[in-house]
Design a protein around this motif. Structure first.
Motif, mmCIF file in Angstrom:
data_model
loop_
_atom_site.group_PDB
_atom_site.id
_atom_site.type_symbol
_atom_site.label_atom_id
_atom_site.label_comp_id
_atom_site.label_asym_id
_atom_site.label_seq_id
_atom_site.Cartn_x
_atom_site.Cartn_y
_atom_site.Cartn_z
ATOM 1 N N THR A 116 -25.151 37.072 -6.783
ATOM 2 C CA THR A 116 -25.922 37.488 -5.608
ATOM 3 C C THR A 116 -25.008 38.072 -4.540
ATOM 4 O O THR A 116 -25.312 39.117 -3.936
ATOM 5 N N LEU A 117 -23.891 37.418 -4.301
ATOM 6 C CA LEU A 117 -22.934 37.896 -3.299
ATOM 7 C C LEU A 117 -22.291 39.217 -3.718
ATOM 8 O O LEU A 117 -21.991 40.071 -2.880
ATOM 9 N N MET A 118 -22.105 39.408 -5.010
ATOM 10 C CA MET A 118 -21.562 40.679 -5.501
ATOM 11 C C MET A 118 -22.560 41.813 -5.271
ATOM 12 O O MET A 118 -22.178 42.942 -4.966
ATOM 13 N N ALA A 119 -23.850 41.511 -5.397
ATOM 14 C CA ALA A 119 -24.872 42.520 -5.105
ATOM 15 C C ALA A 119 -24.861 42.870 -3.618
ATOM 16 O O ALA A 119 -25.024 44.042 -3.239
ATOM 17 N N TYR A 120 -24.661 41.856 -2.771
ATOM 18 C CA TYR A 120 -24.570 42.107 -1.321
ATOM 19 C C TYR A 120 -23.353 42.981 -1.013
ATOM 20 O O TYR A 120 -23.433 43.893 -0.169
ATOM 21 N N ASP A 121 -22.246 42.722 -1.688
ATOM 22 C CA ASP A 121 -21.044 43.551 -1.509
ATOM 23 C C ASP A 121 -21.335 45.011 -1.823
ATOM 24 O O ASP A 121 -20.947 45.927 -1.082
ATOM 25 N N ARG A 122 -22.038 45.262 -2.918
ATOM 26 C CA ARG A 122 -22.381 46.652 -3.292
ATOM 27 C C ARG A 122 -23.365 47.252 -2.291
ATOM 28 O O ARG A 122 -23.311 48.455 -1.994
ATOM 29 N N TYR A 123 -24.268 46.421 -1.788
ATOM 30 C CA TYR A 123 -25.231 46.896 -0.781
ATOM 31 C C TYR A 123 -24.503 47.373 0.479
ATOM 32 O O TYR A 123 -24.794 48.457 0.999
ATOM 33 N N VAL A 124 -23.569 46.577 0.947
ATOM 34 C CA VAL A 124 -22.820 46.959 2.151
ATOM 35 C C VAL A 124 -21.974 48.198 1.877
ATOM 36 O O VAL A 124 -21.908 49.110 2.705
ATOM 37 N N ALA A 125 -21.336 48.258 0.706
ATOM 38 C CA ALA A 125 -20.455 49.380 0.377
ATOM 39 C C ALA A 125 -21.224 50.702 0.322
ATOM 40 O O ALA A 125 -20.715 51.745 0.767
ATOM 41 N N VAL A 126 -22.437 50.682 -0.209
ATOM 42 C CA VAL A 126 -23.202 51.913 -0.382
ATOM 43 C C VAL A 126 -24.043 52.235 0.858
ATOM 44 O O VAL A 126 -24.113 53.393 1.285
ATOM 45 N N CYS A 127 -24.675 51.221 1.434
ATOM 46 C CA CYS A 127 -25.627 51.463 2.524
ATOM 47 C C CYS A 127 -24.997 51.414 3.914
ATOM 48 O O CYS A 127 -25.576 51.924 4.871
ATOM 49 N N ASN A 128 -23.850 50.788 4.024
ATOM 50 C CA ASN A 128 -23.203 50.671 5.335
ATOM 51 C C ASN A 128 -21.692 50.836 5.186
ATOM 52 O O ASN A 128 -20.915 49.945 5.565
ATOM 53 N N PRO A 129 -21.244 51.966 4.630
ATOM 54 C CA PRO A 129 -19.822 52.122 4.280
ATOM 55 C C PRO A 129 -18.872 52.074 5.471
ATOM 56 O O PRO A 129 -17.730 51.624 5.324
ATOM 57 N N LEU A 130 -19.309 52.533 6.636
ATOM 58 C CA LEU A 130 -18.414 52.560 7.799
ATOM 59 C C LEU A 130 -18.052 51.153 8.279
ATOM 60 O O LEU A 130 -16.954 50.922 8.786
ATOM 61 N N ARG A 131 -18.972 50.225 8.106
ATOM 62 C CA ARG A 131 -18.720 48.845 8.539
ATOM 63 C C ARG A 131 -18.249 47.952 7.394
ATOM 64 O O ARG A 131 -18.006 46.754 7.598
ATOM 65 N N TYR A 132 -18.108 48.526 6.206
ATOM 66 C CA TYR A 132 -17.741 47.737 5.026
ATOM 67 C C TYR A 132 -16.436 46.950 5.210
ATOM 68 O O TYR A 132 -16.397 45.747 4.924
ATOM 69 N N PRO A 133 -15.341 47.583 5.701
ATOM 70 C CA PRO A 133 -14.090 46.818 5.867
ATOM 71 C C PRO A 133 -14.232 45.655 6.845
ATOM 72 O O PRO A 133 -13.567 44.631 6.685
ATOM 73 N N THR A 134 -15.087 45.819 7.847
ATOM 74 C CA THR A 134 -15.275 44.753 8.828
ATOM 75 C C THR A 134 -16.140 43.626 8.279
ATOM 76 O O THR A 134 -15.810 42.433 8.418
ATOM 77 N N ILE A 135 -17.247 44.009 7.637
ATOM 78 C CA ILE A 135 -18.171 42.996 7.108
ATOM 79 C C ILE A 135 -17.542 42.230 5.949
ATOM 80 O O ILE A 135 -17.597 41.002 5.895
ATOM 81 N N MET A 136 -16.937 42.972 5.029
ATOM 82 C CA MET A 136 -16.333 42.347 3.846
ATOM 83 C C MET A 136 -14.832 42.167 4.068
ATOM 84 O O MET A 136 -14.005 42.646 3.288
ATOM 85 N N SER A 137 -14.490 41.440 5.093
ATOM 86 C CA SER A 137 -13.082 41.171 5.389
ATOM 87 C C SER A 137 -12.531 40.150 4.383
ATOM 88 O O SER A 137 -13.301 39.454 3.704
ATOM 89 N N PRO A 138 -11.196 40.046 4.262
ATOM 90 C CA PRO A 138 -10.623 39.048 3.348
ATOM 91 C C PRO A 138 -11.124 37.633 3.615
ATOM 92 O O PRO A 138 -11.357 36.860 2.684
ATOM 93 N N ARG A 139 -11.296 37.305 4.898
ATOM 94 C CA ARG A 139 -11.785 35.967 5.237
ATOM 95 C C ARG A 139 -13.204 35.757 4.726
ATOM 96 O O ARG A 139 -13.522 34.692 4.158
ATOM 97 N N VAL A 140 -14.066 36.749 4.894
ATOM 98 C CA VAL A 140 -15.448 36.643 4.411
ATOM 99 C C VAL A 140 -15.476 36.535 2.891
ATOM 100 O O VAL A 140 -16.243 35.741 2.328
ATOM 101 N N CYS A 141 -14.648 37.320 2.219
ATOM 102 C CA CYS A 141 -14.596 37.264 0.745
ATOM 103 C C CYS A 141 -14.178 35.884 0.265
ATOM 104 O O CYS A 141 -14.749 35.347 -0.699
ATOM 105 N N LEU A 142 -13.199 35.300 0.940
ATOM 106 C CA LEU A 142 -12.752 33.954 0.571
ATOM 107 C C LEU A 142 -13.863 32.942 0.807
ATOM 108 O O LEU A 142 -14.087 32.040 -0.019
ATOM 109 N N GLN A 143 -14.581 33.092 1.918
ATOM 110 C CA GLN A 143 -15.704 32.197 2.199
ATOM 111 C C GLN A 143 -16.795 32.343 1.151
ATOM 112 O O GLN A 143 -17.429 31.348 0.757
#
Length: 312
Positions: A116-143
């Motif tokens: 489910t979280l991997m699908a959210y990652d793809r959603y952010v990458a495709v639908c909100n690419p400009l904010r992708y580095p901020t939303i999917m930060s290393p800390r968020v990925c670890l969480q």
């Protein structure tokens, strides 16, 4: 059944995979081959993601977590099955059965959350690419990774304790190749209908809810992809997303049949076949699905193989 015949002490007997099959050695050889390929494929994928800096991205970090889960997942059942086959002993202690159930459930649920979280990652990458580095930060990925493991563990602890507290009667034969909940509950002396409803509710939480969220994410993704002007960008987005959708279908599809349809409609052969599919076969297919259509992973593999030839 009389409660006086109930016991919490006796060992179980695992009947194995398709015990009536005429050629068990061939079947076991196929299972061991699949297991070897699953371990090799997932270990290779984790290694590639670790050594190649180009793969140090949120998507590949989550993919490495999926491979780690799959490595442990397939290893929670096949080694014990192999030991039983070659030793000729089919017994498993009640503690051993509960332990196997705990780890299997934890890994199965963790994979549902992670997909489910991997699908959210793809959603952010495709639908909100400009904010992708901020939303999917290393800390968020670890969480996200930690949350997947904790989510799986919490449900597994509760389900294992509840399942194993039911006493069994004279029949100790588990008509399965590992200690799966529905097979264990069939041996109980007590009425388990109430607990089966609990399993249904937890299946909705860990199977249907993830499936719904994944579906919603991909609907948004496909609508965004259709509006893309770049054919190359559209093709890359669809290739990445189709790999994930294939994995989700292979994993959650059989799980829905086993855990969300009436048990009376299942034969032991059907349950075992579906369990083989999502417990043994899917962990082998996942690295292939993600690698064959992924130029970055293929490039990393060629780079590593090229380096090994140079060293030689």
């Amino acid at each position: 059944m009389e409660r006086g015949n109930a016991t919490w002490q006796a060992d179980f007997i695992l009947m194995g995979l398709l015990p009536a099959y005429r050629y068990p050695s061939i079947l076991m050889s196929i299972i061991l081959l699949i297991y070897f390929l699953a371990v090799l494929g997932n270990a290779t994928l984790v290694l590639l993601i670790w050594v190649d800096s180009r793969l140090h991205t949120p998507m590949y970090f989550l993919l490495s977590q999926l491979s780690i889960i799959d490595l442990a997942y397939v290893s929670s059942t096949v080694p014990k099955m192999t030991i039983n086959f070659f030793s000729g002993s089919k017994t498993i202690s009640r503690v051993g059965c509960g332990t196997q159930m705990f780890f299997w459930l934890m890994l199965a649920d963790a994979e549902c959350v992670l997909l489910t979280l991997m699908a959210y990652d793809r959603y952010v990458a495709v639908c909100n690419p400009l904010r992708y580095p901020t939303i999917m930060s290393p800390r968020v990925c670890l969480q996200m990774a930690i949350g997947s493991w904790i989510g799986g563990m919490l449900n597994s602890v509760a389900q294992t304790i509840c399942t194993m507290h039911f006493p069994t009667c004279d029949n100790r034969e588990i008509d399965h190749f590992f200690c799966e909940m529905p097979a264990i509950l069939k041996l109980s002396c007590e009425d388990t209908s109430g607990y089966l409803m609990v399993i249904m509710v937890m299946s909705i939480i860990y199977i249907l809810v993830p499936l719904s969220l994944i579906t919603a994410s991909y609907i948004r993704i496909f609508l965004t992809v259709l509006r893309m002007n770049s054919p190359e960008g559209r093709k890359k987005a669809l290739a990445t997303c189709s790999s994930h959708l294939t994995v989700v279908s292979l994993y959650l599809g059989p799980s829905i049949v086993v855990y969300m349809t009436p048990g009376s409609s299942h034969t032991p052969e059907l349950d075992q076949g579906l369990s083989v599919f999502y417990t043994i076969l899917t962990p082998m297919l996942n690295p292939l699905i993600y690698s064959l259509r992924n130029k970055e992973v293929v490039g990393a593999l060629k780079k590593v193989m090229g380096s090994s030839w140079v060293i030689k």
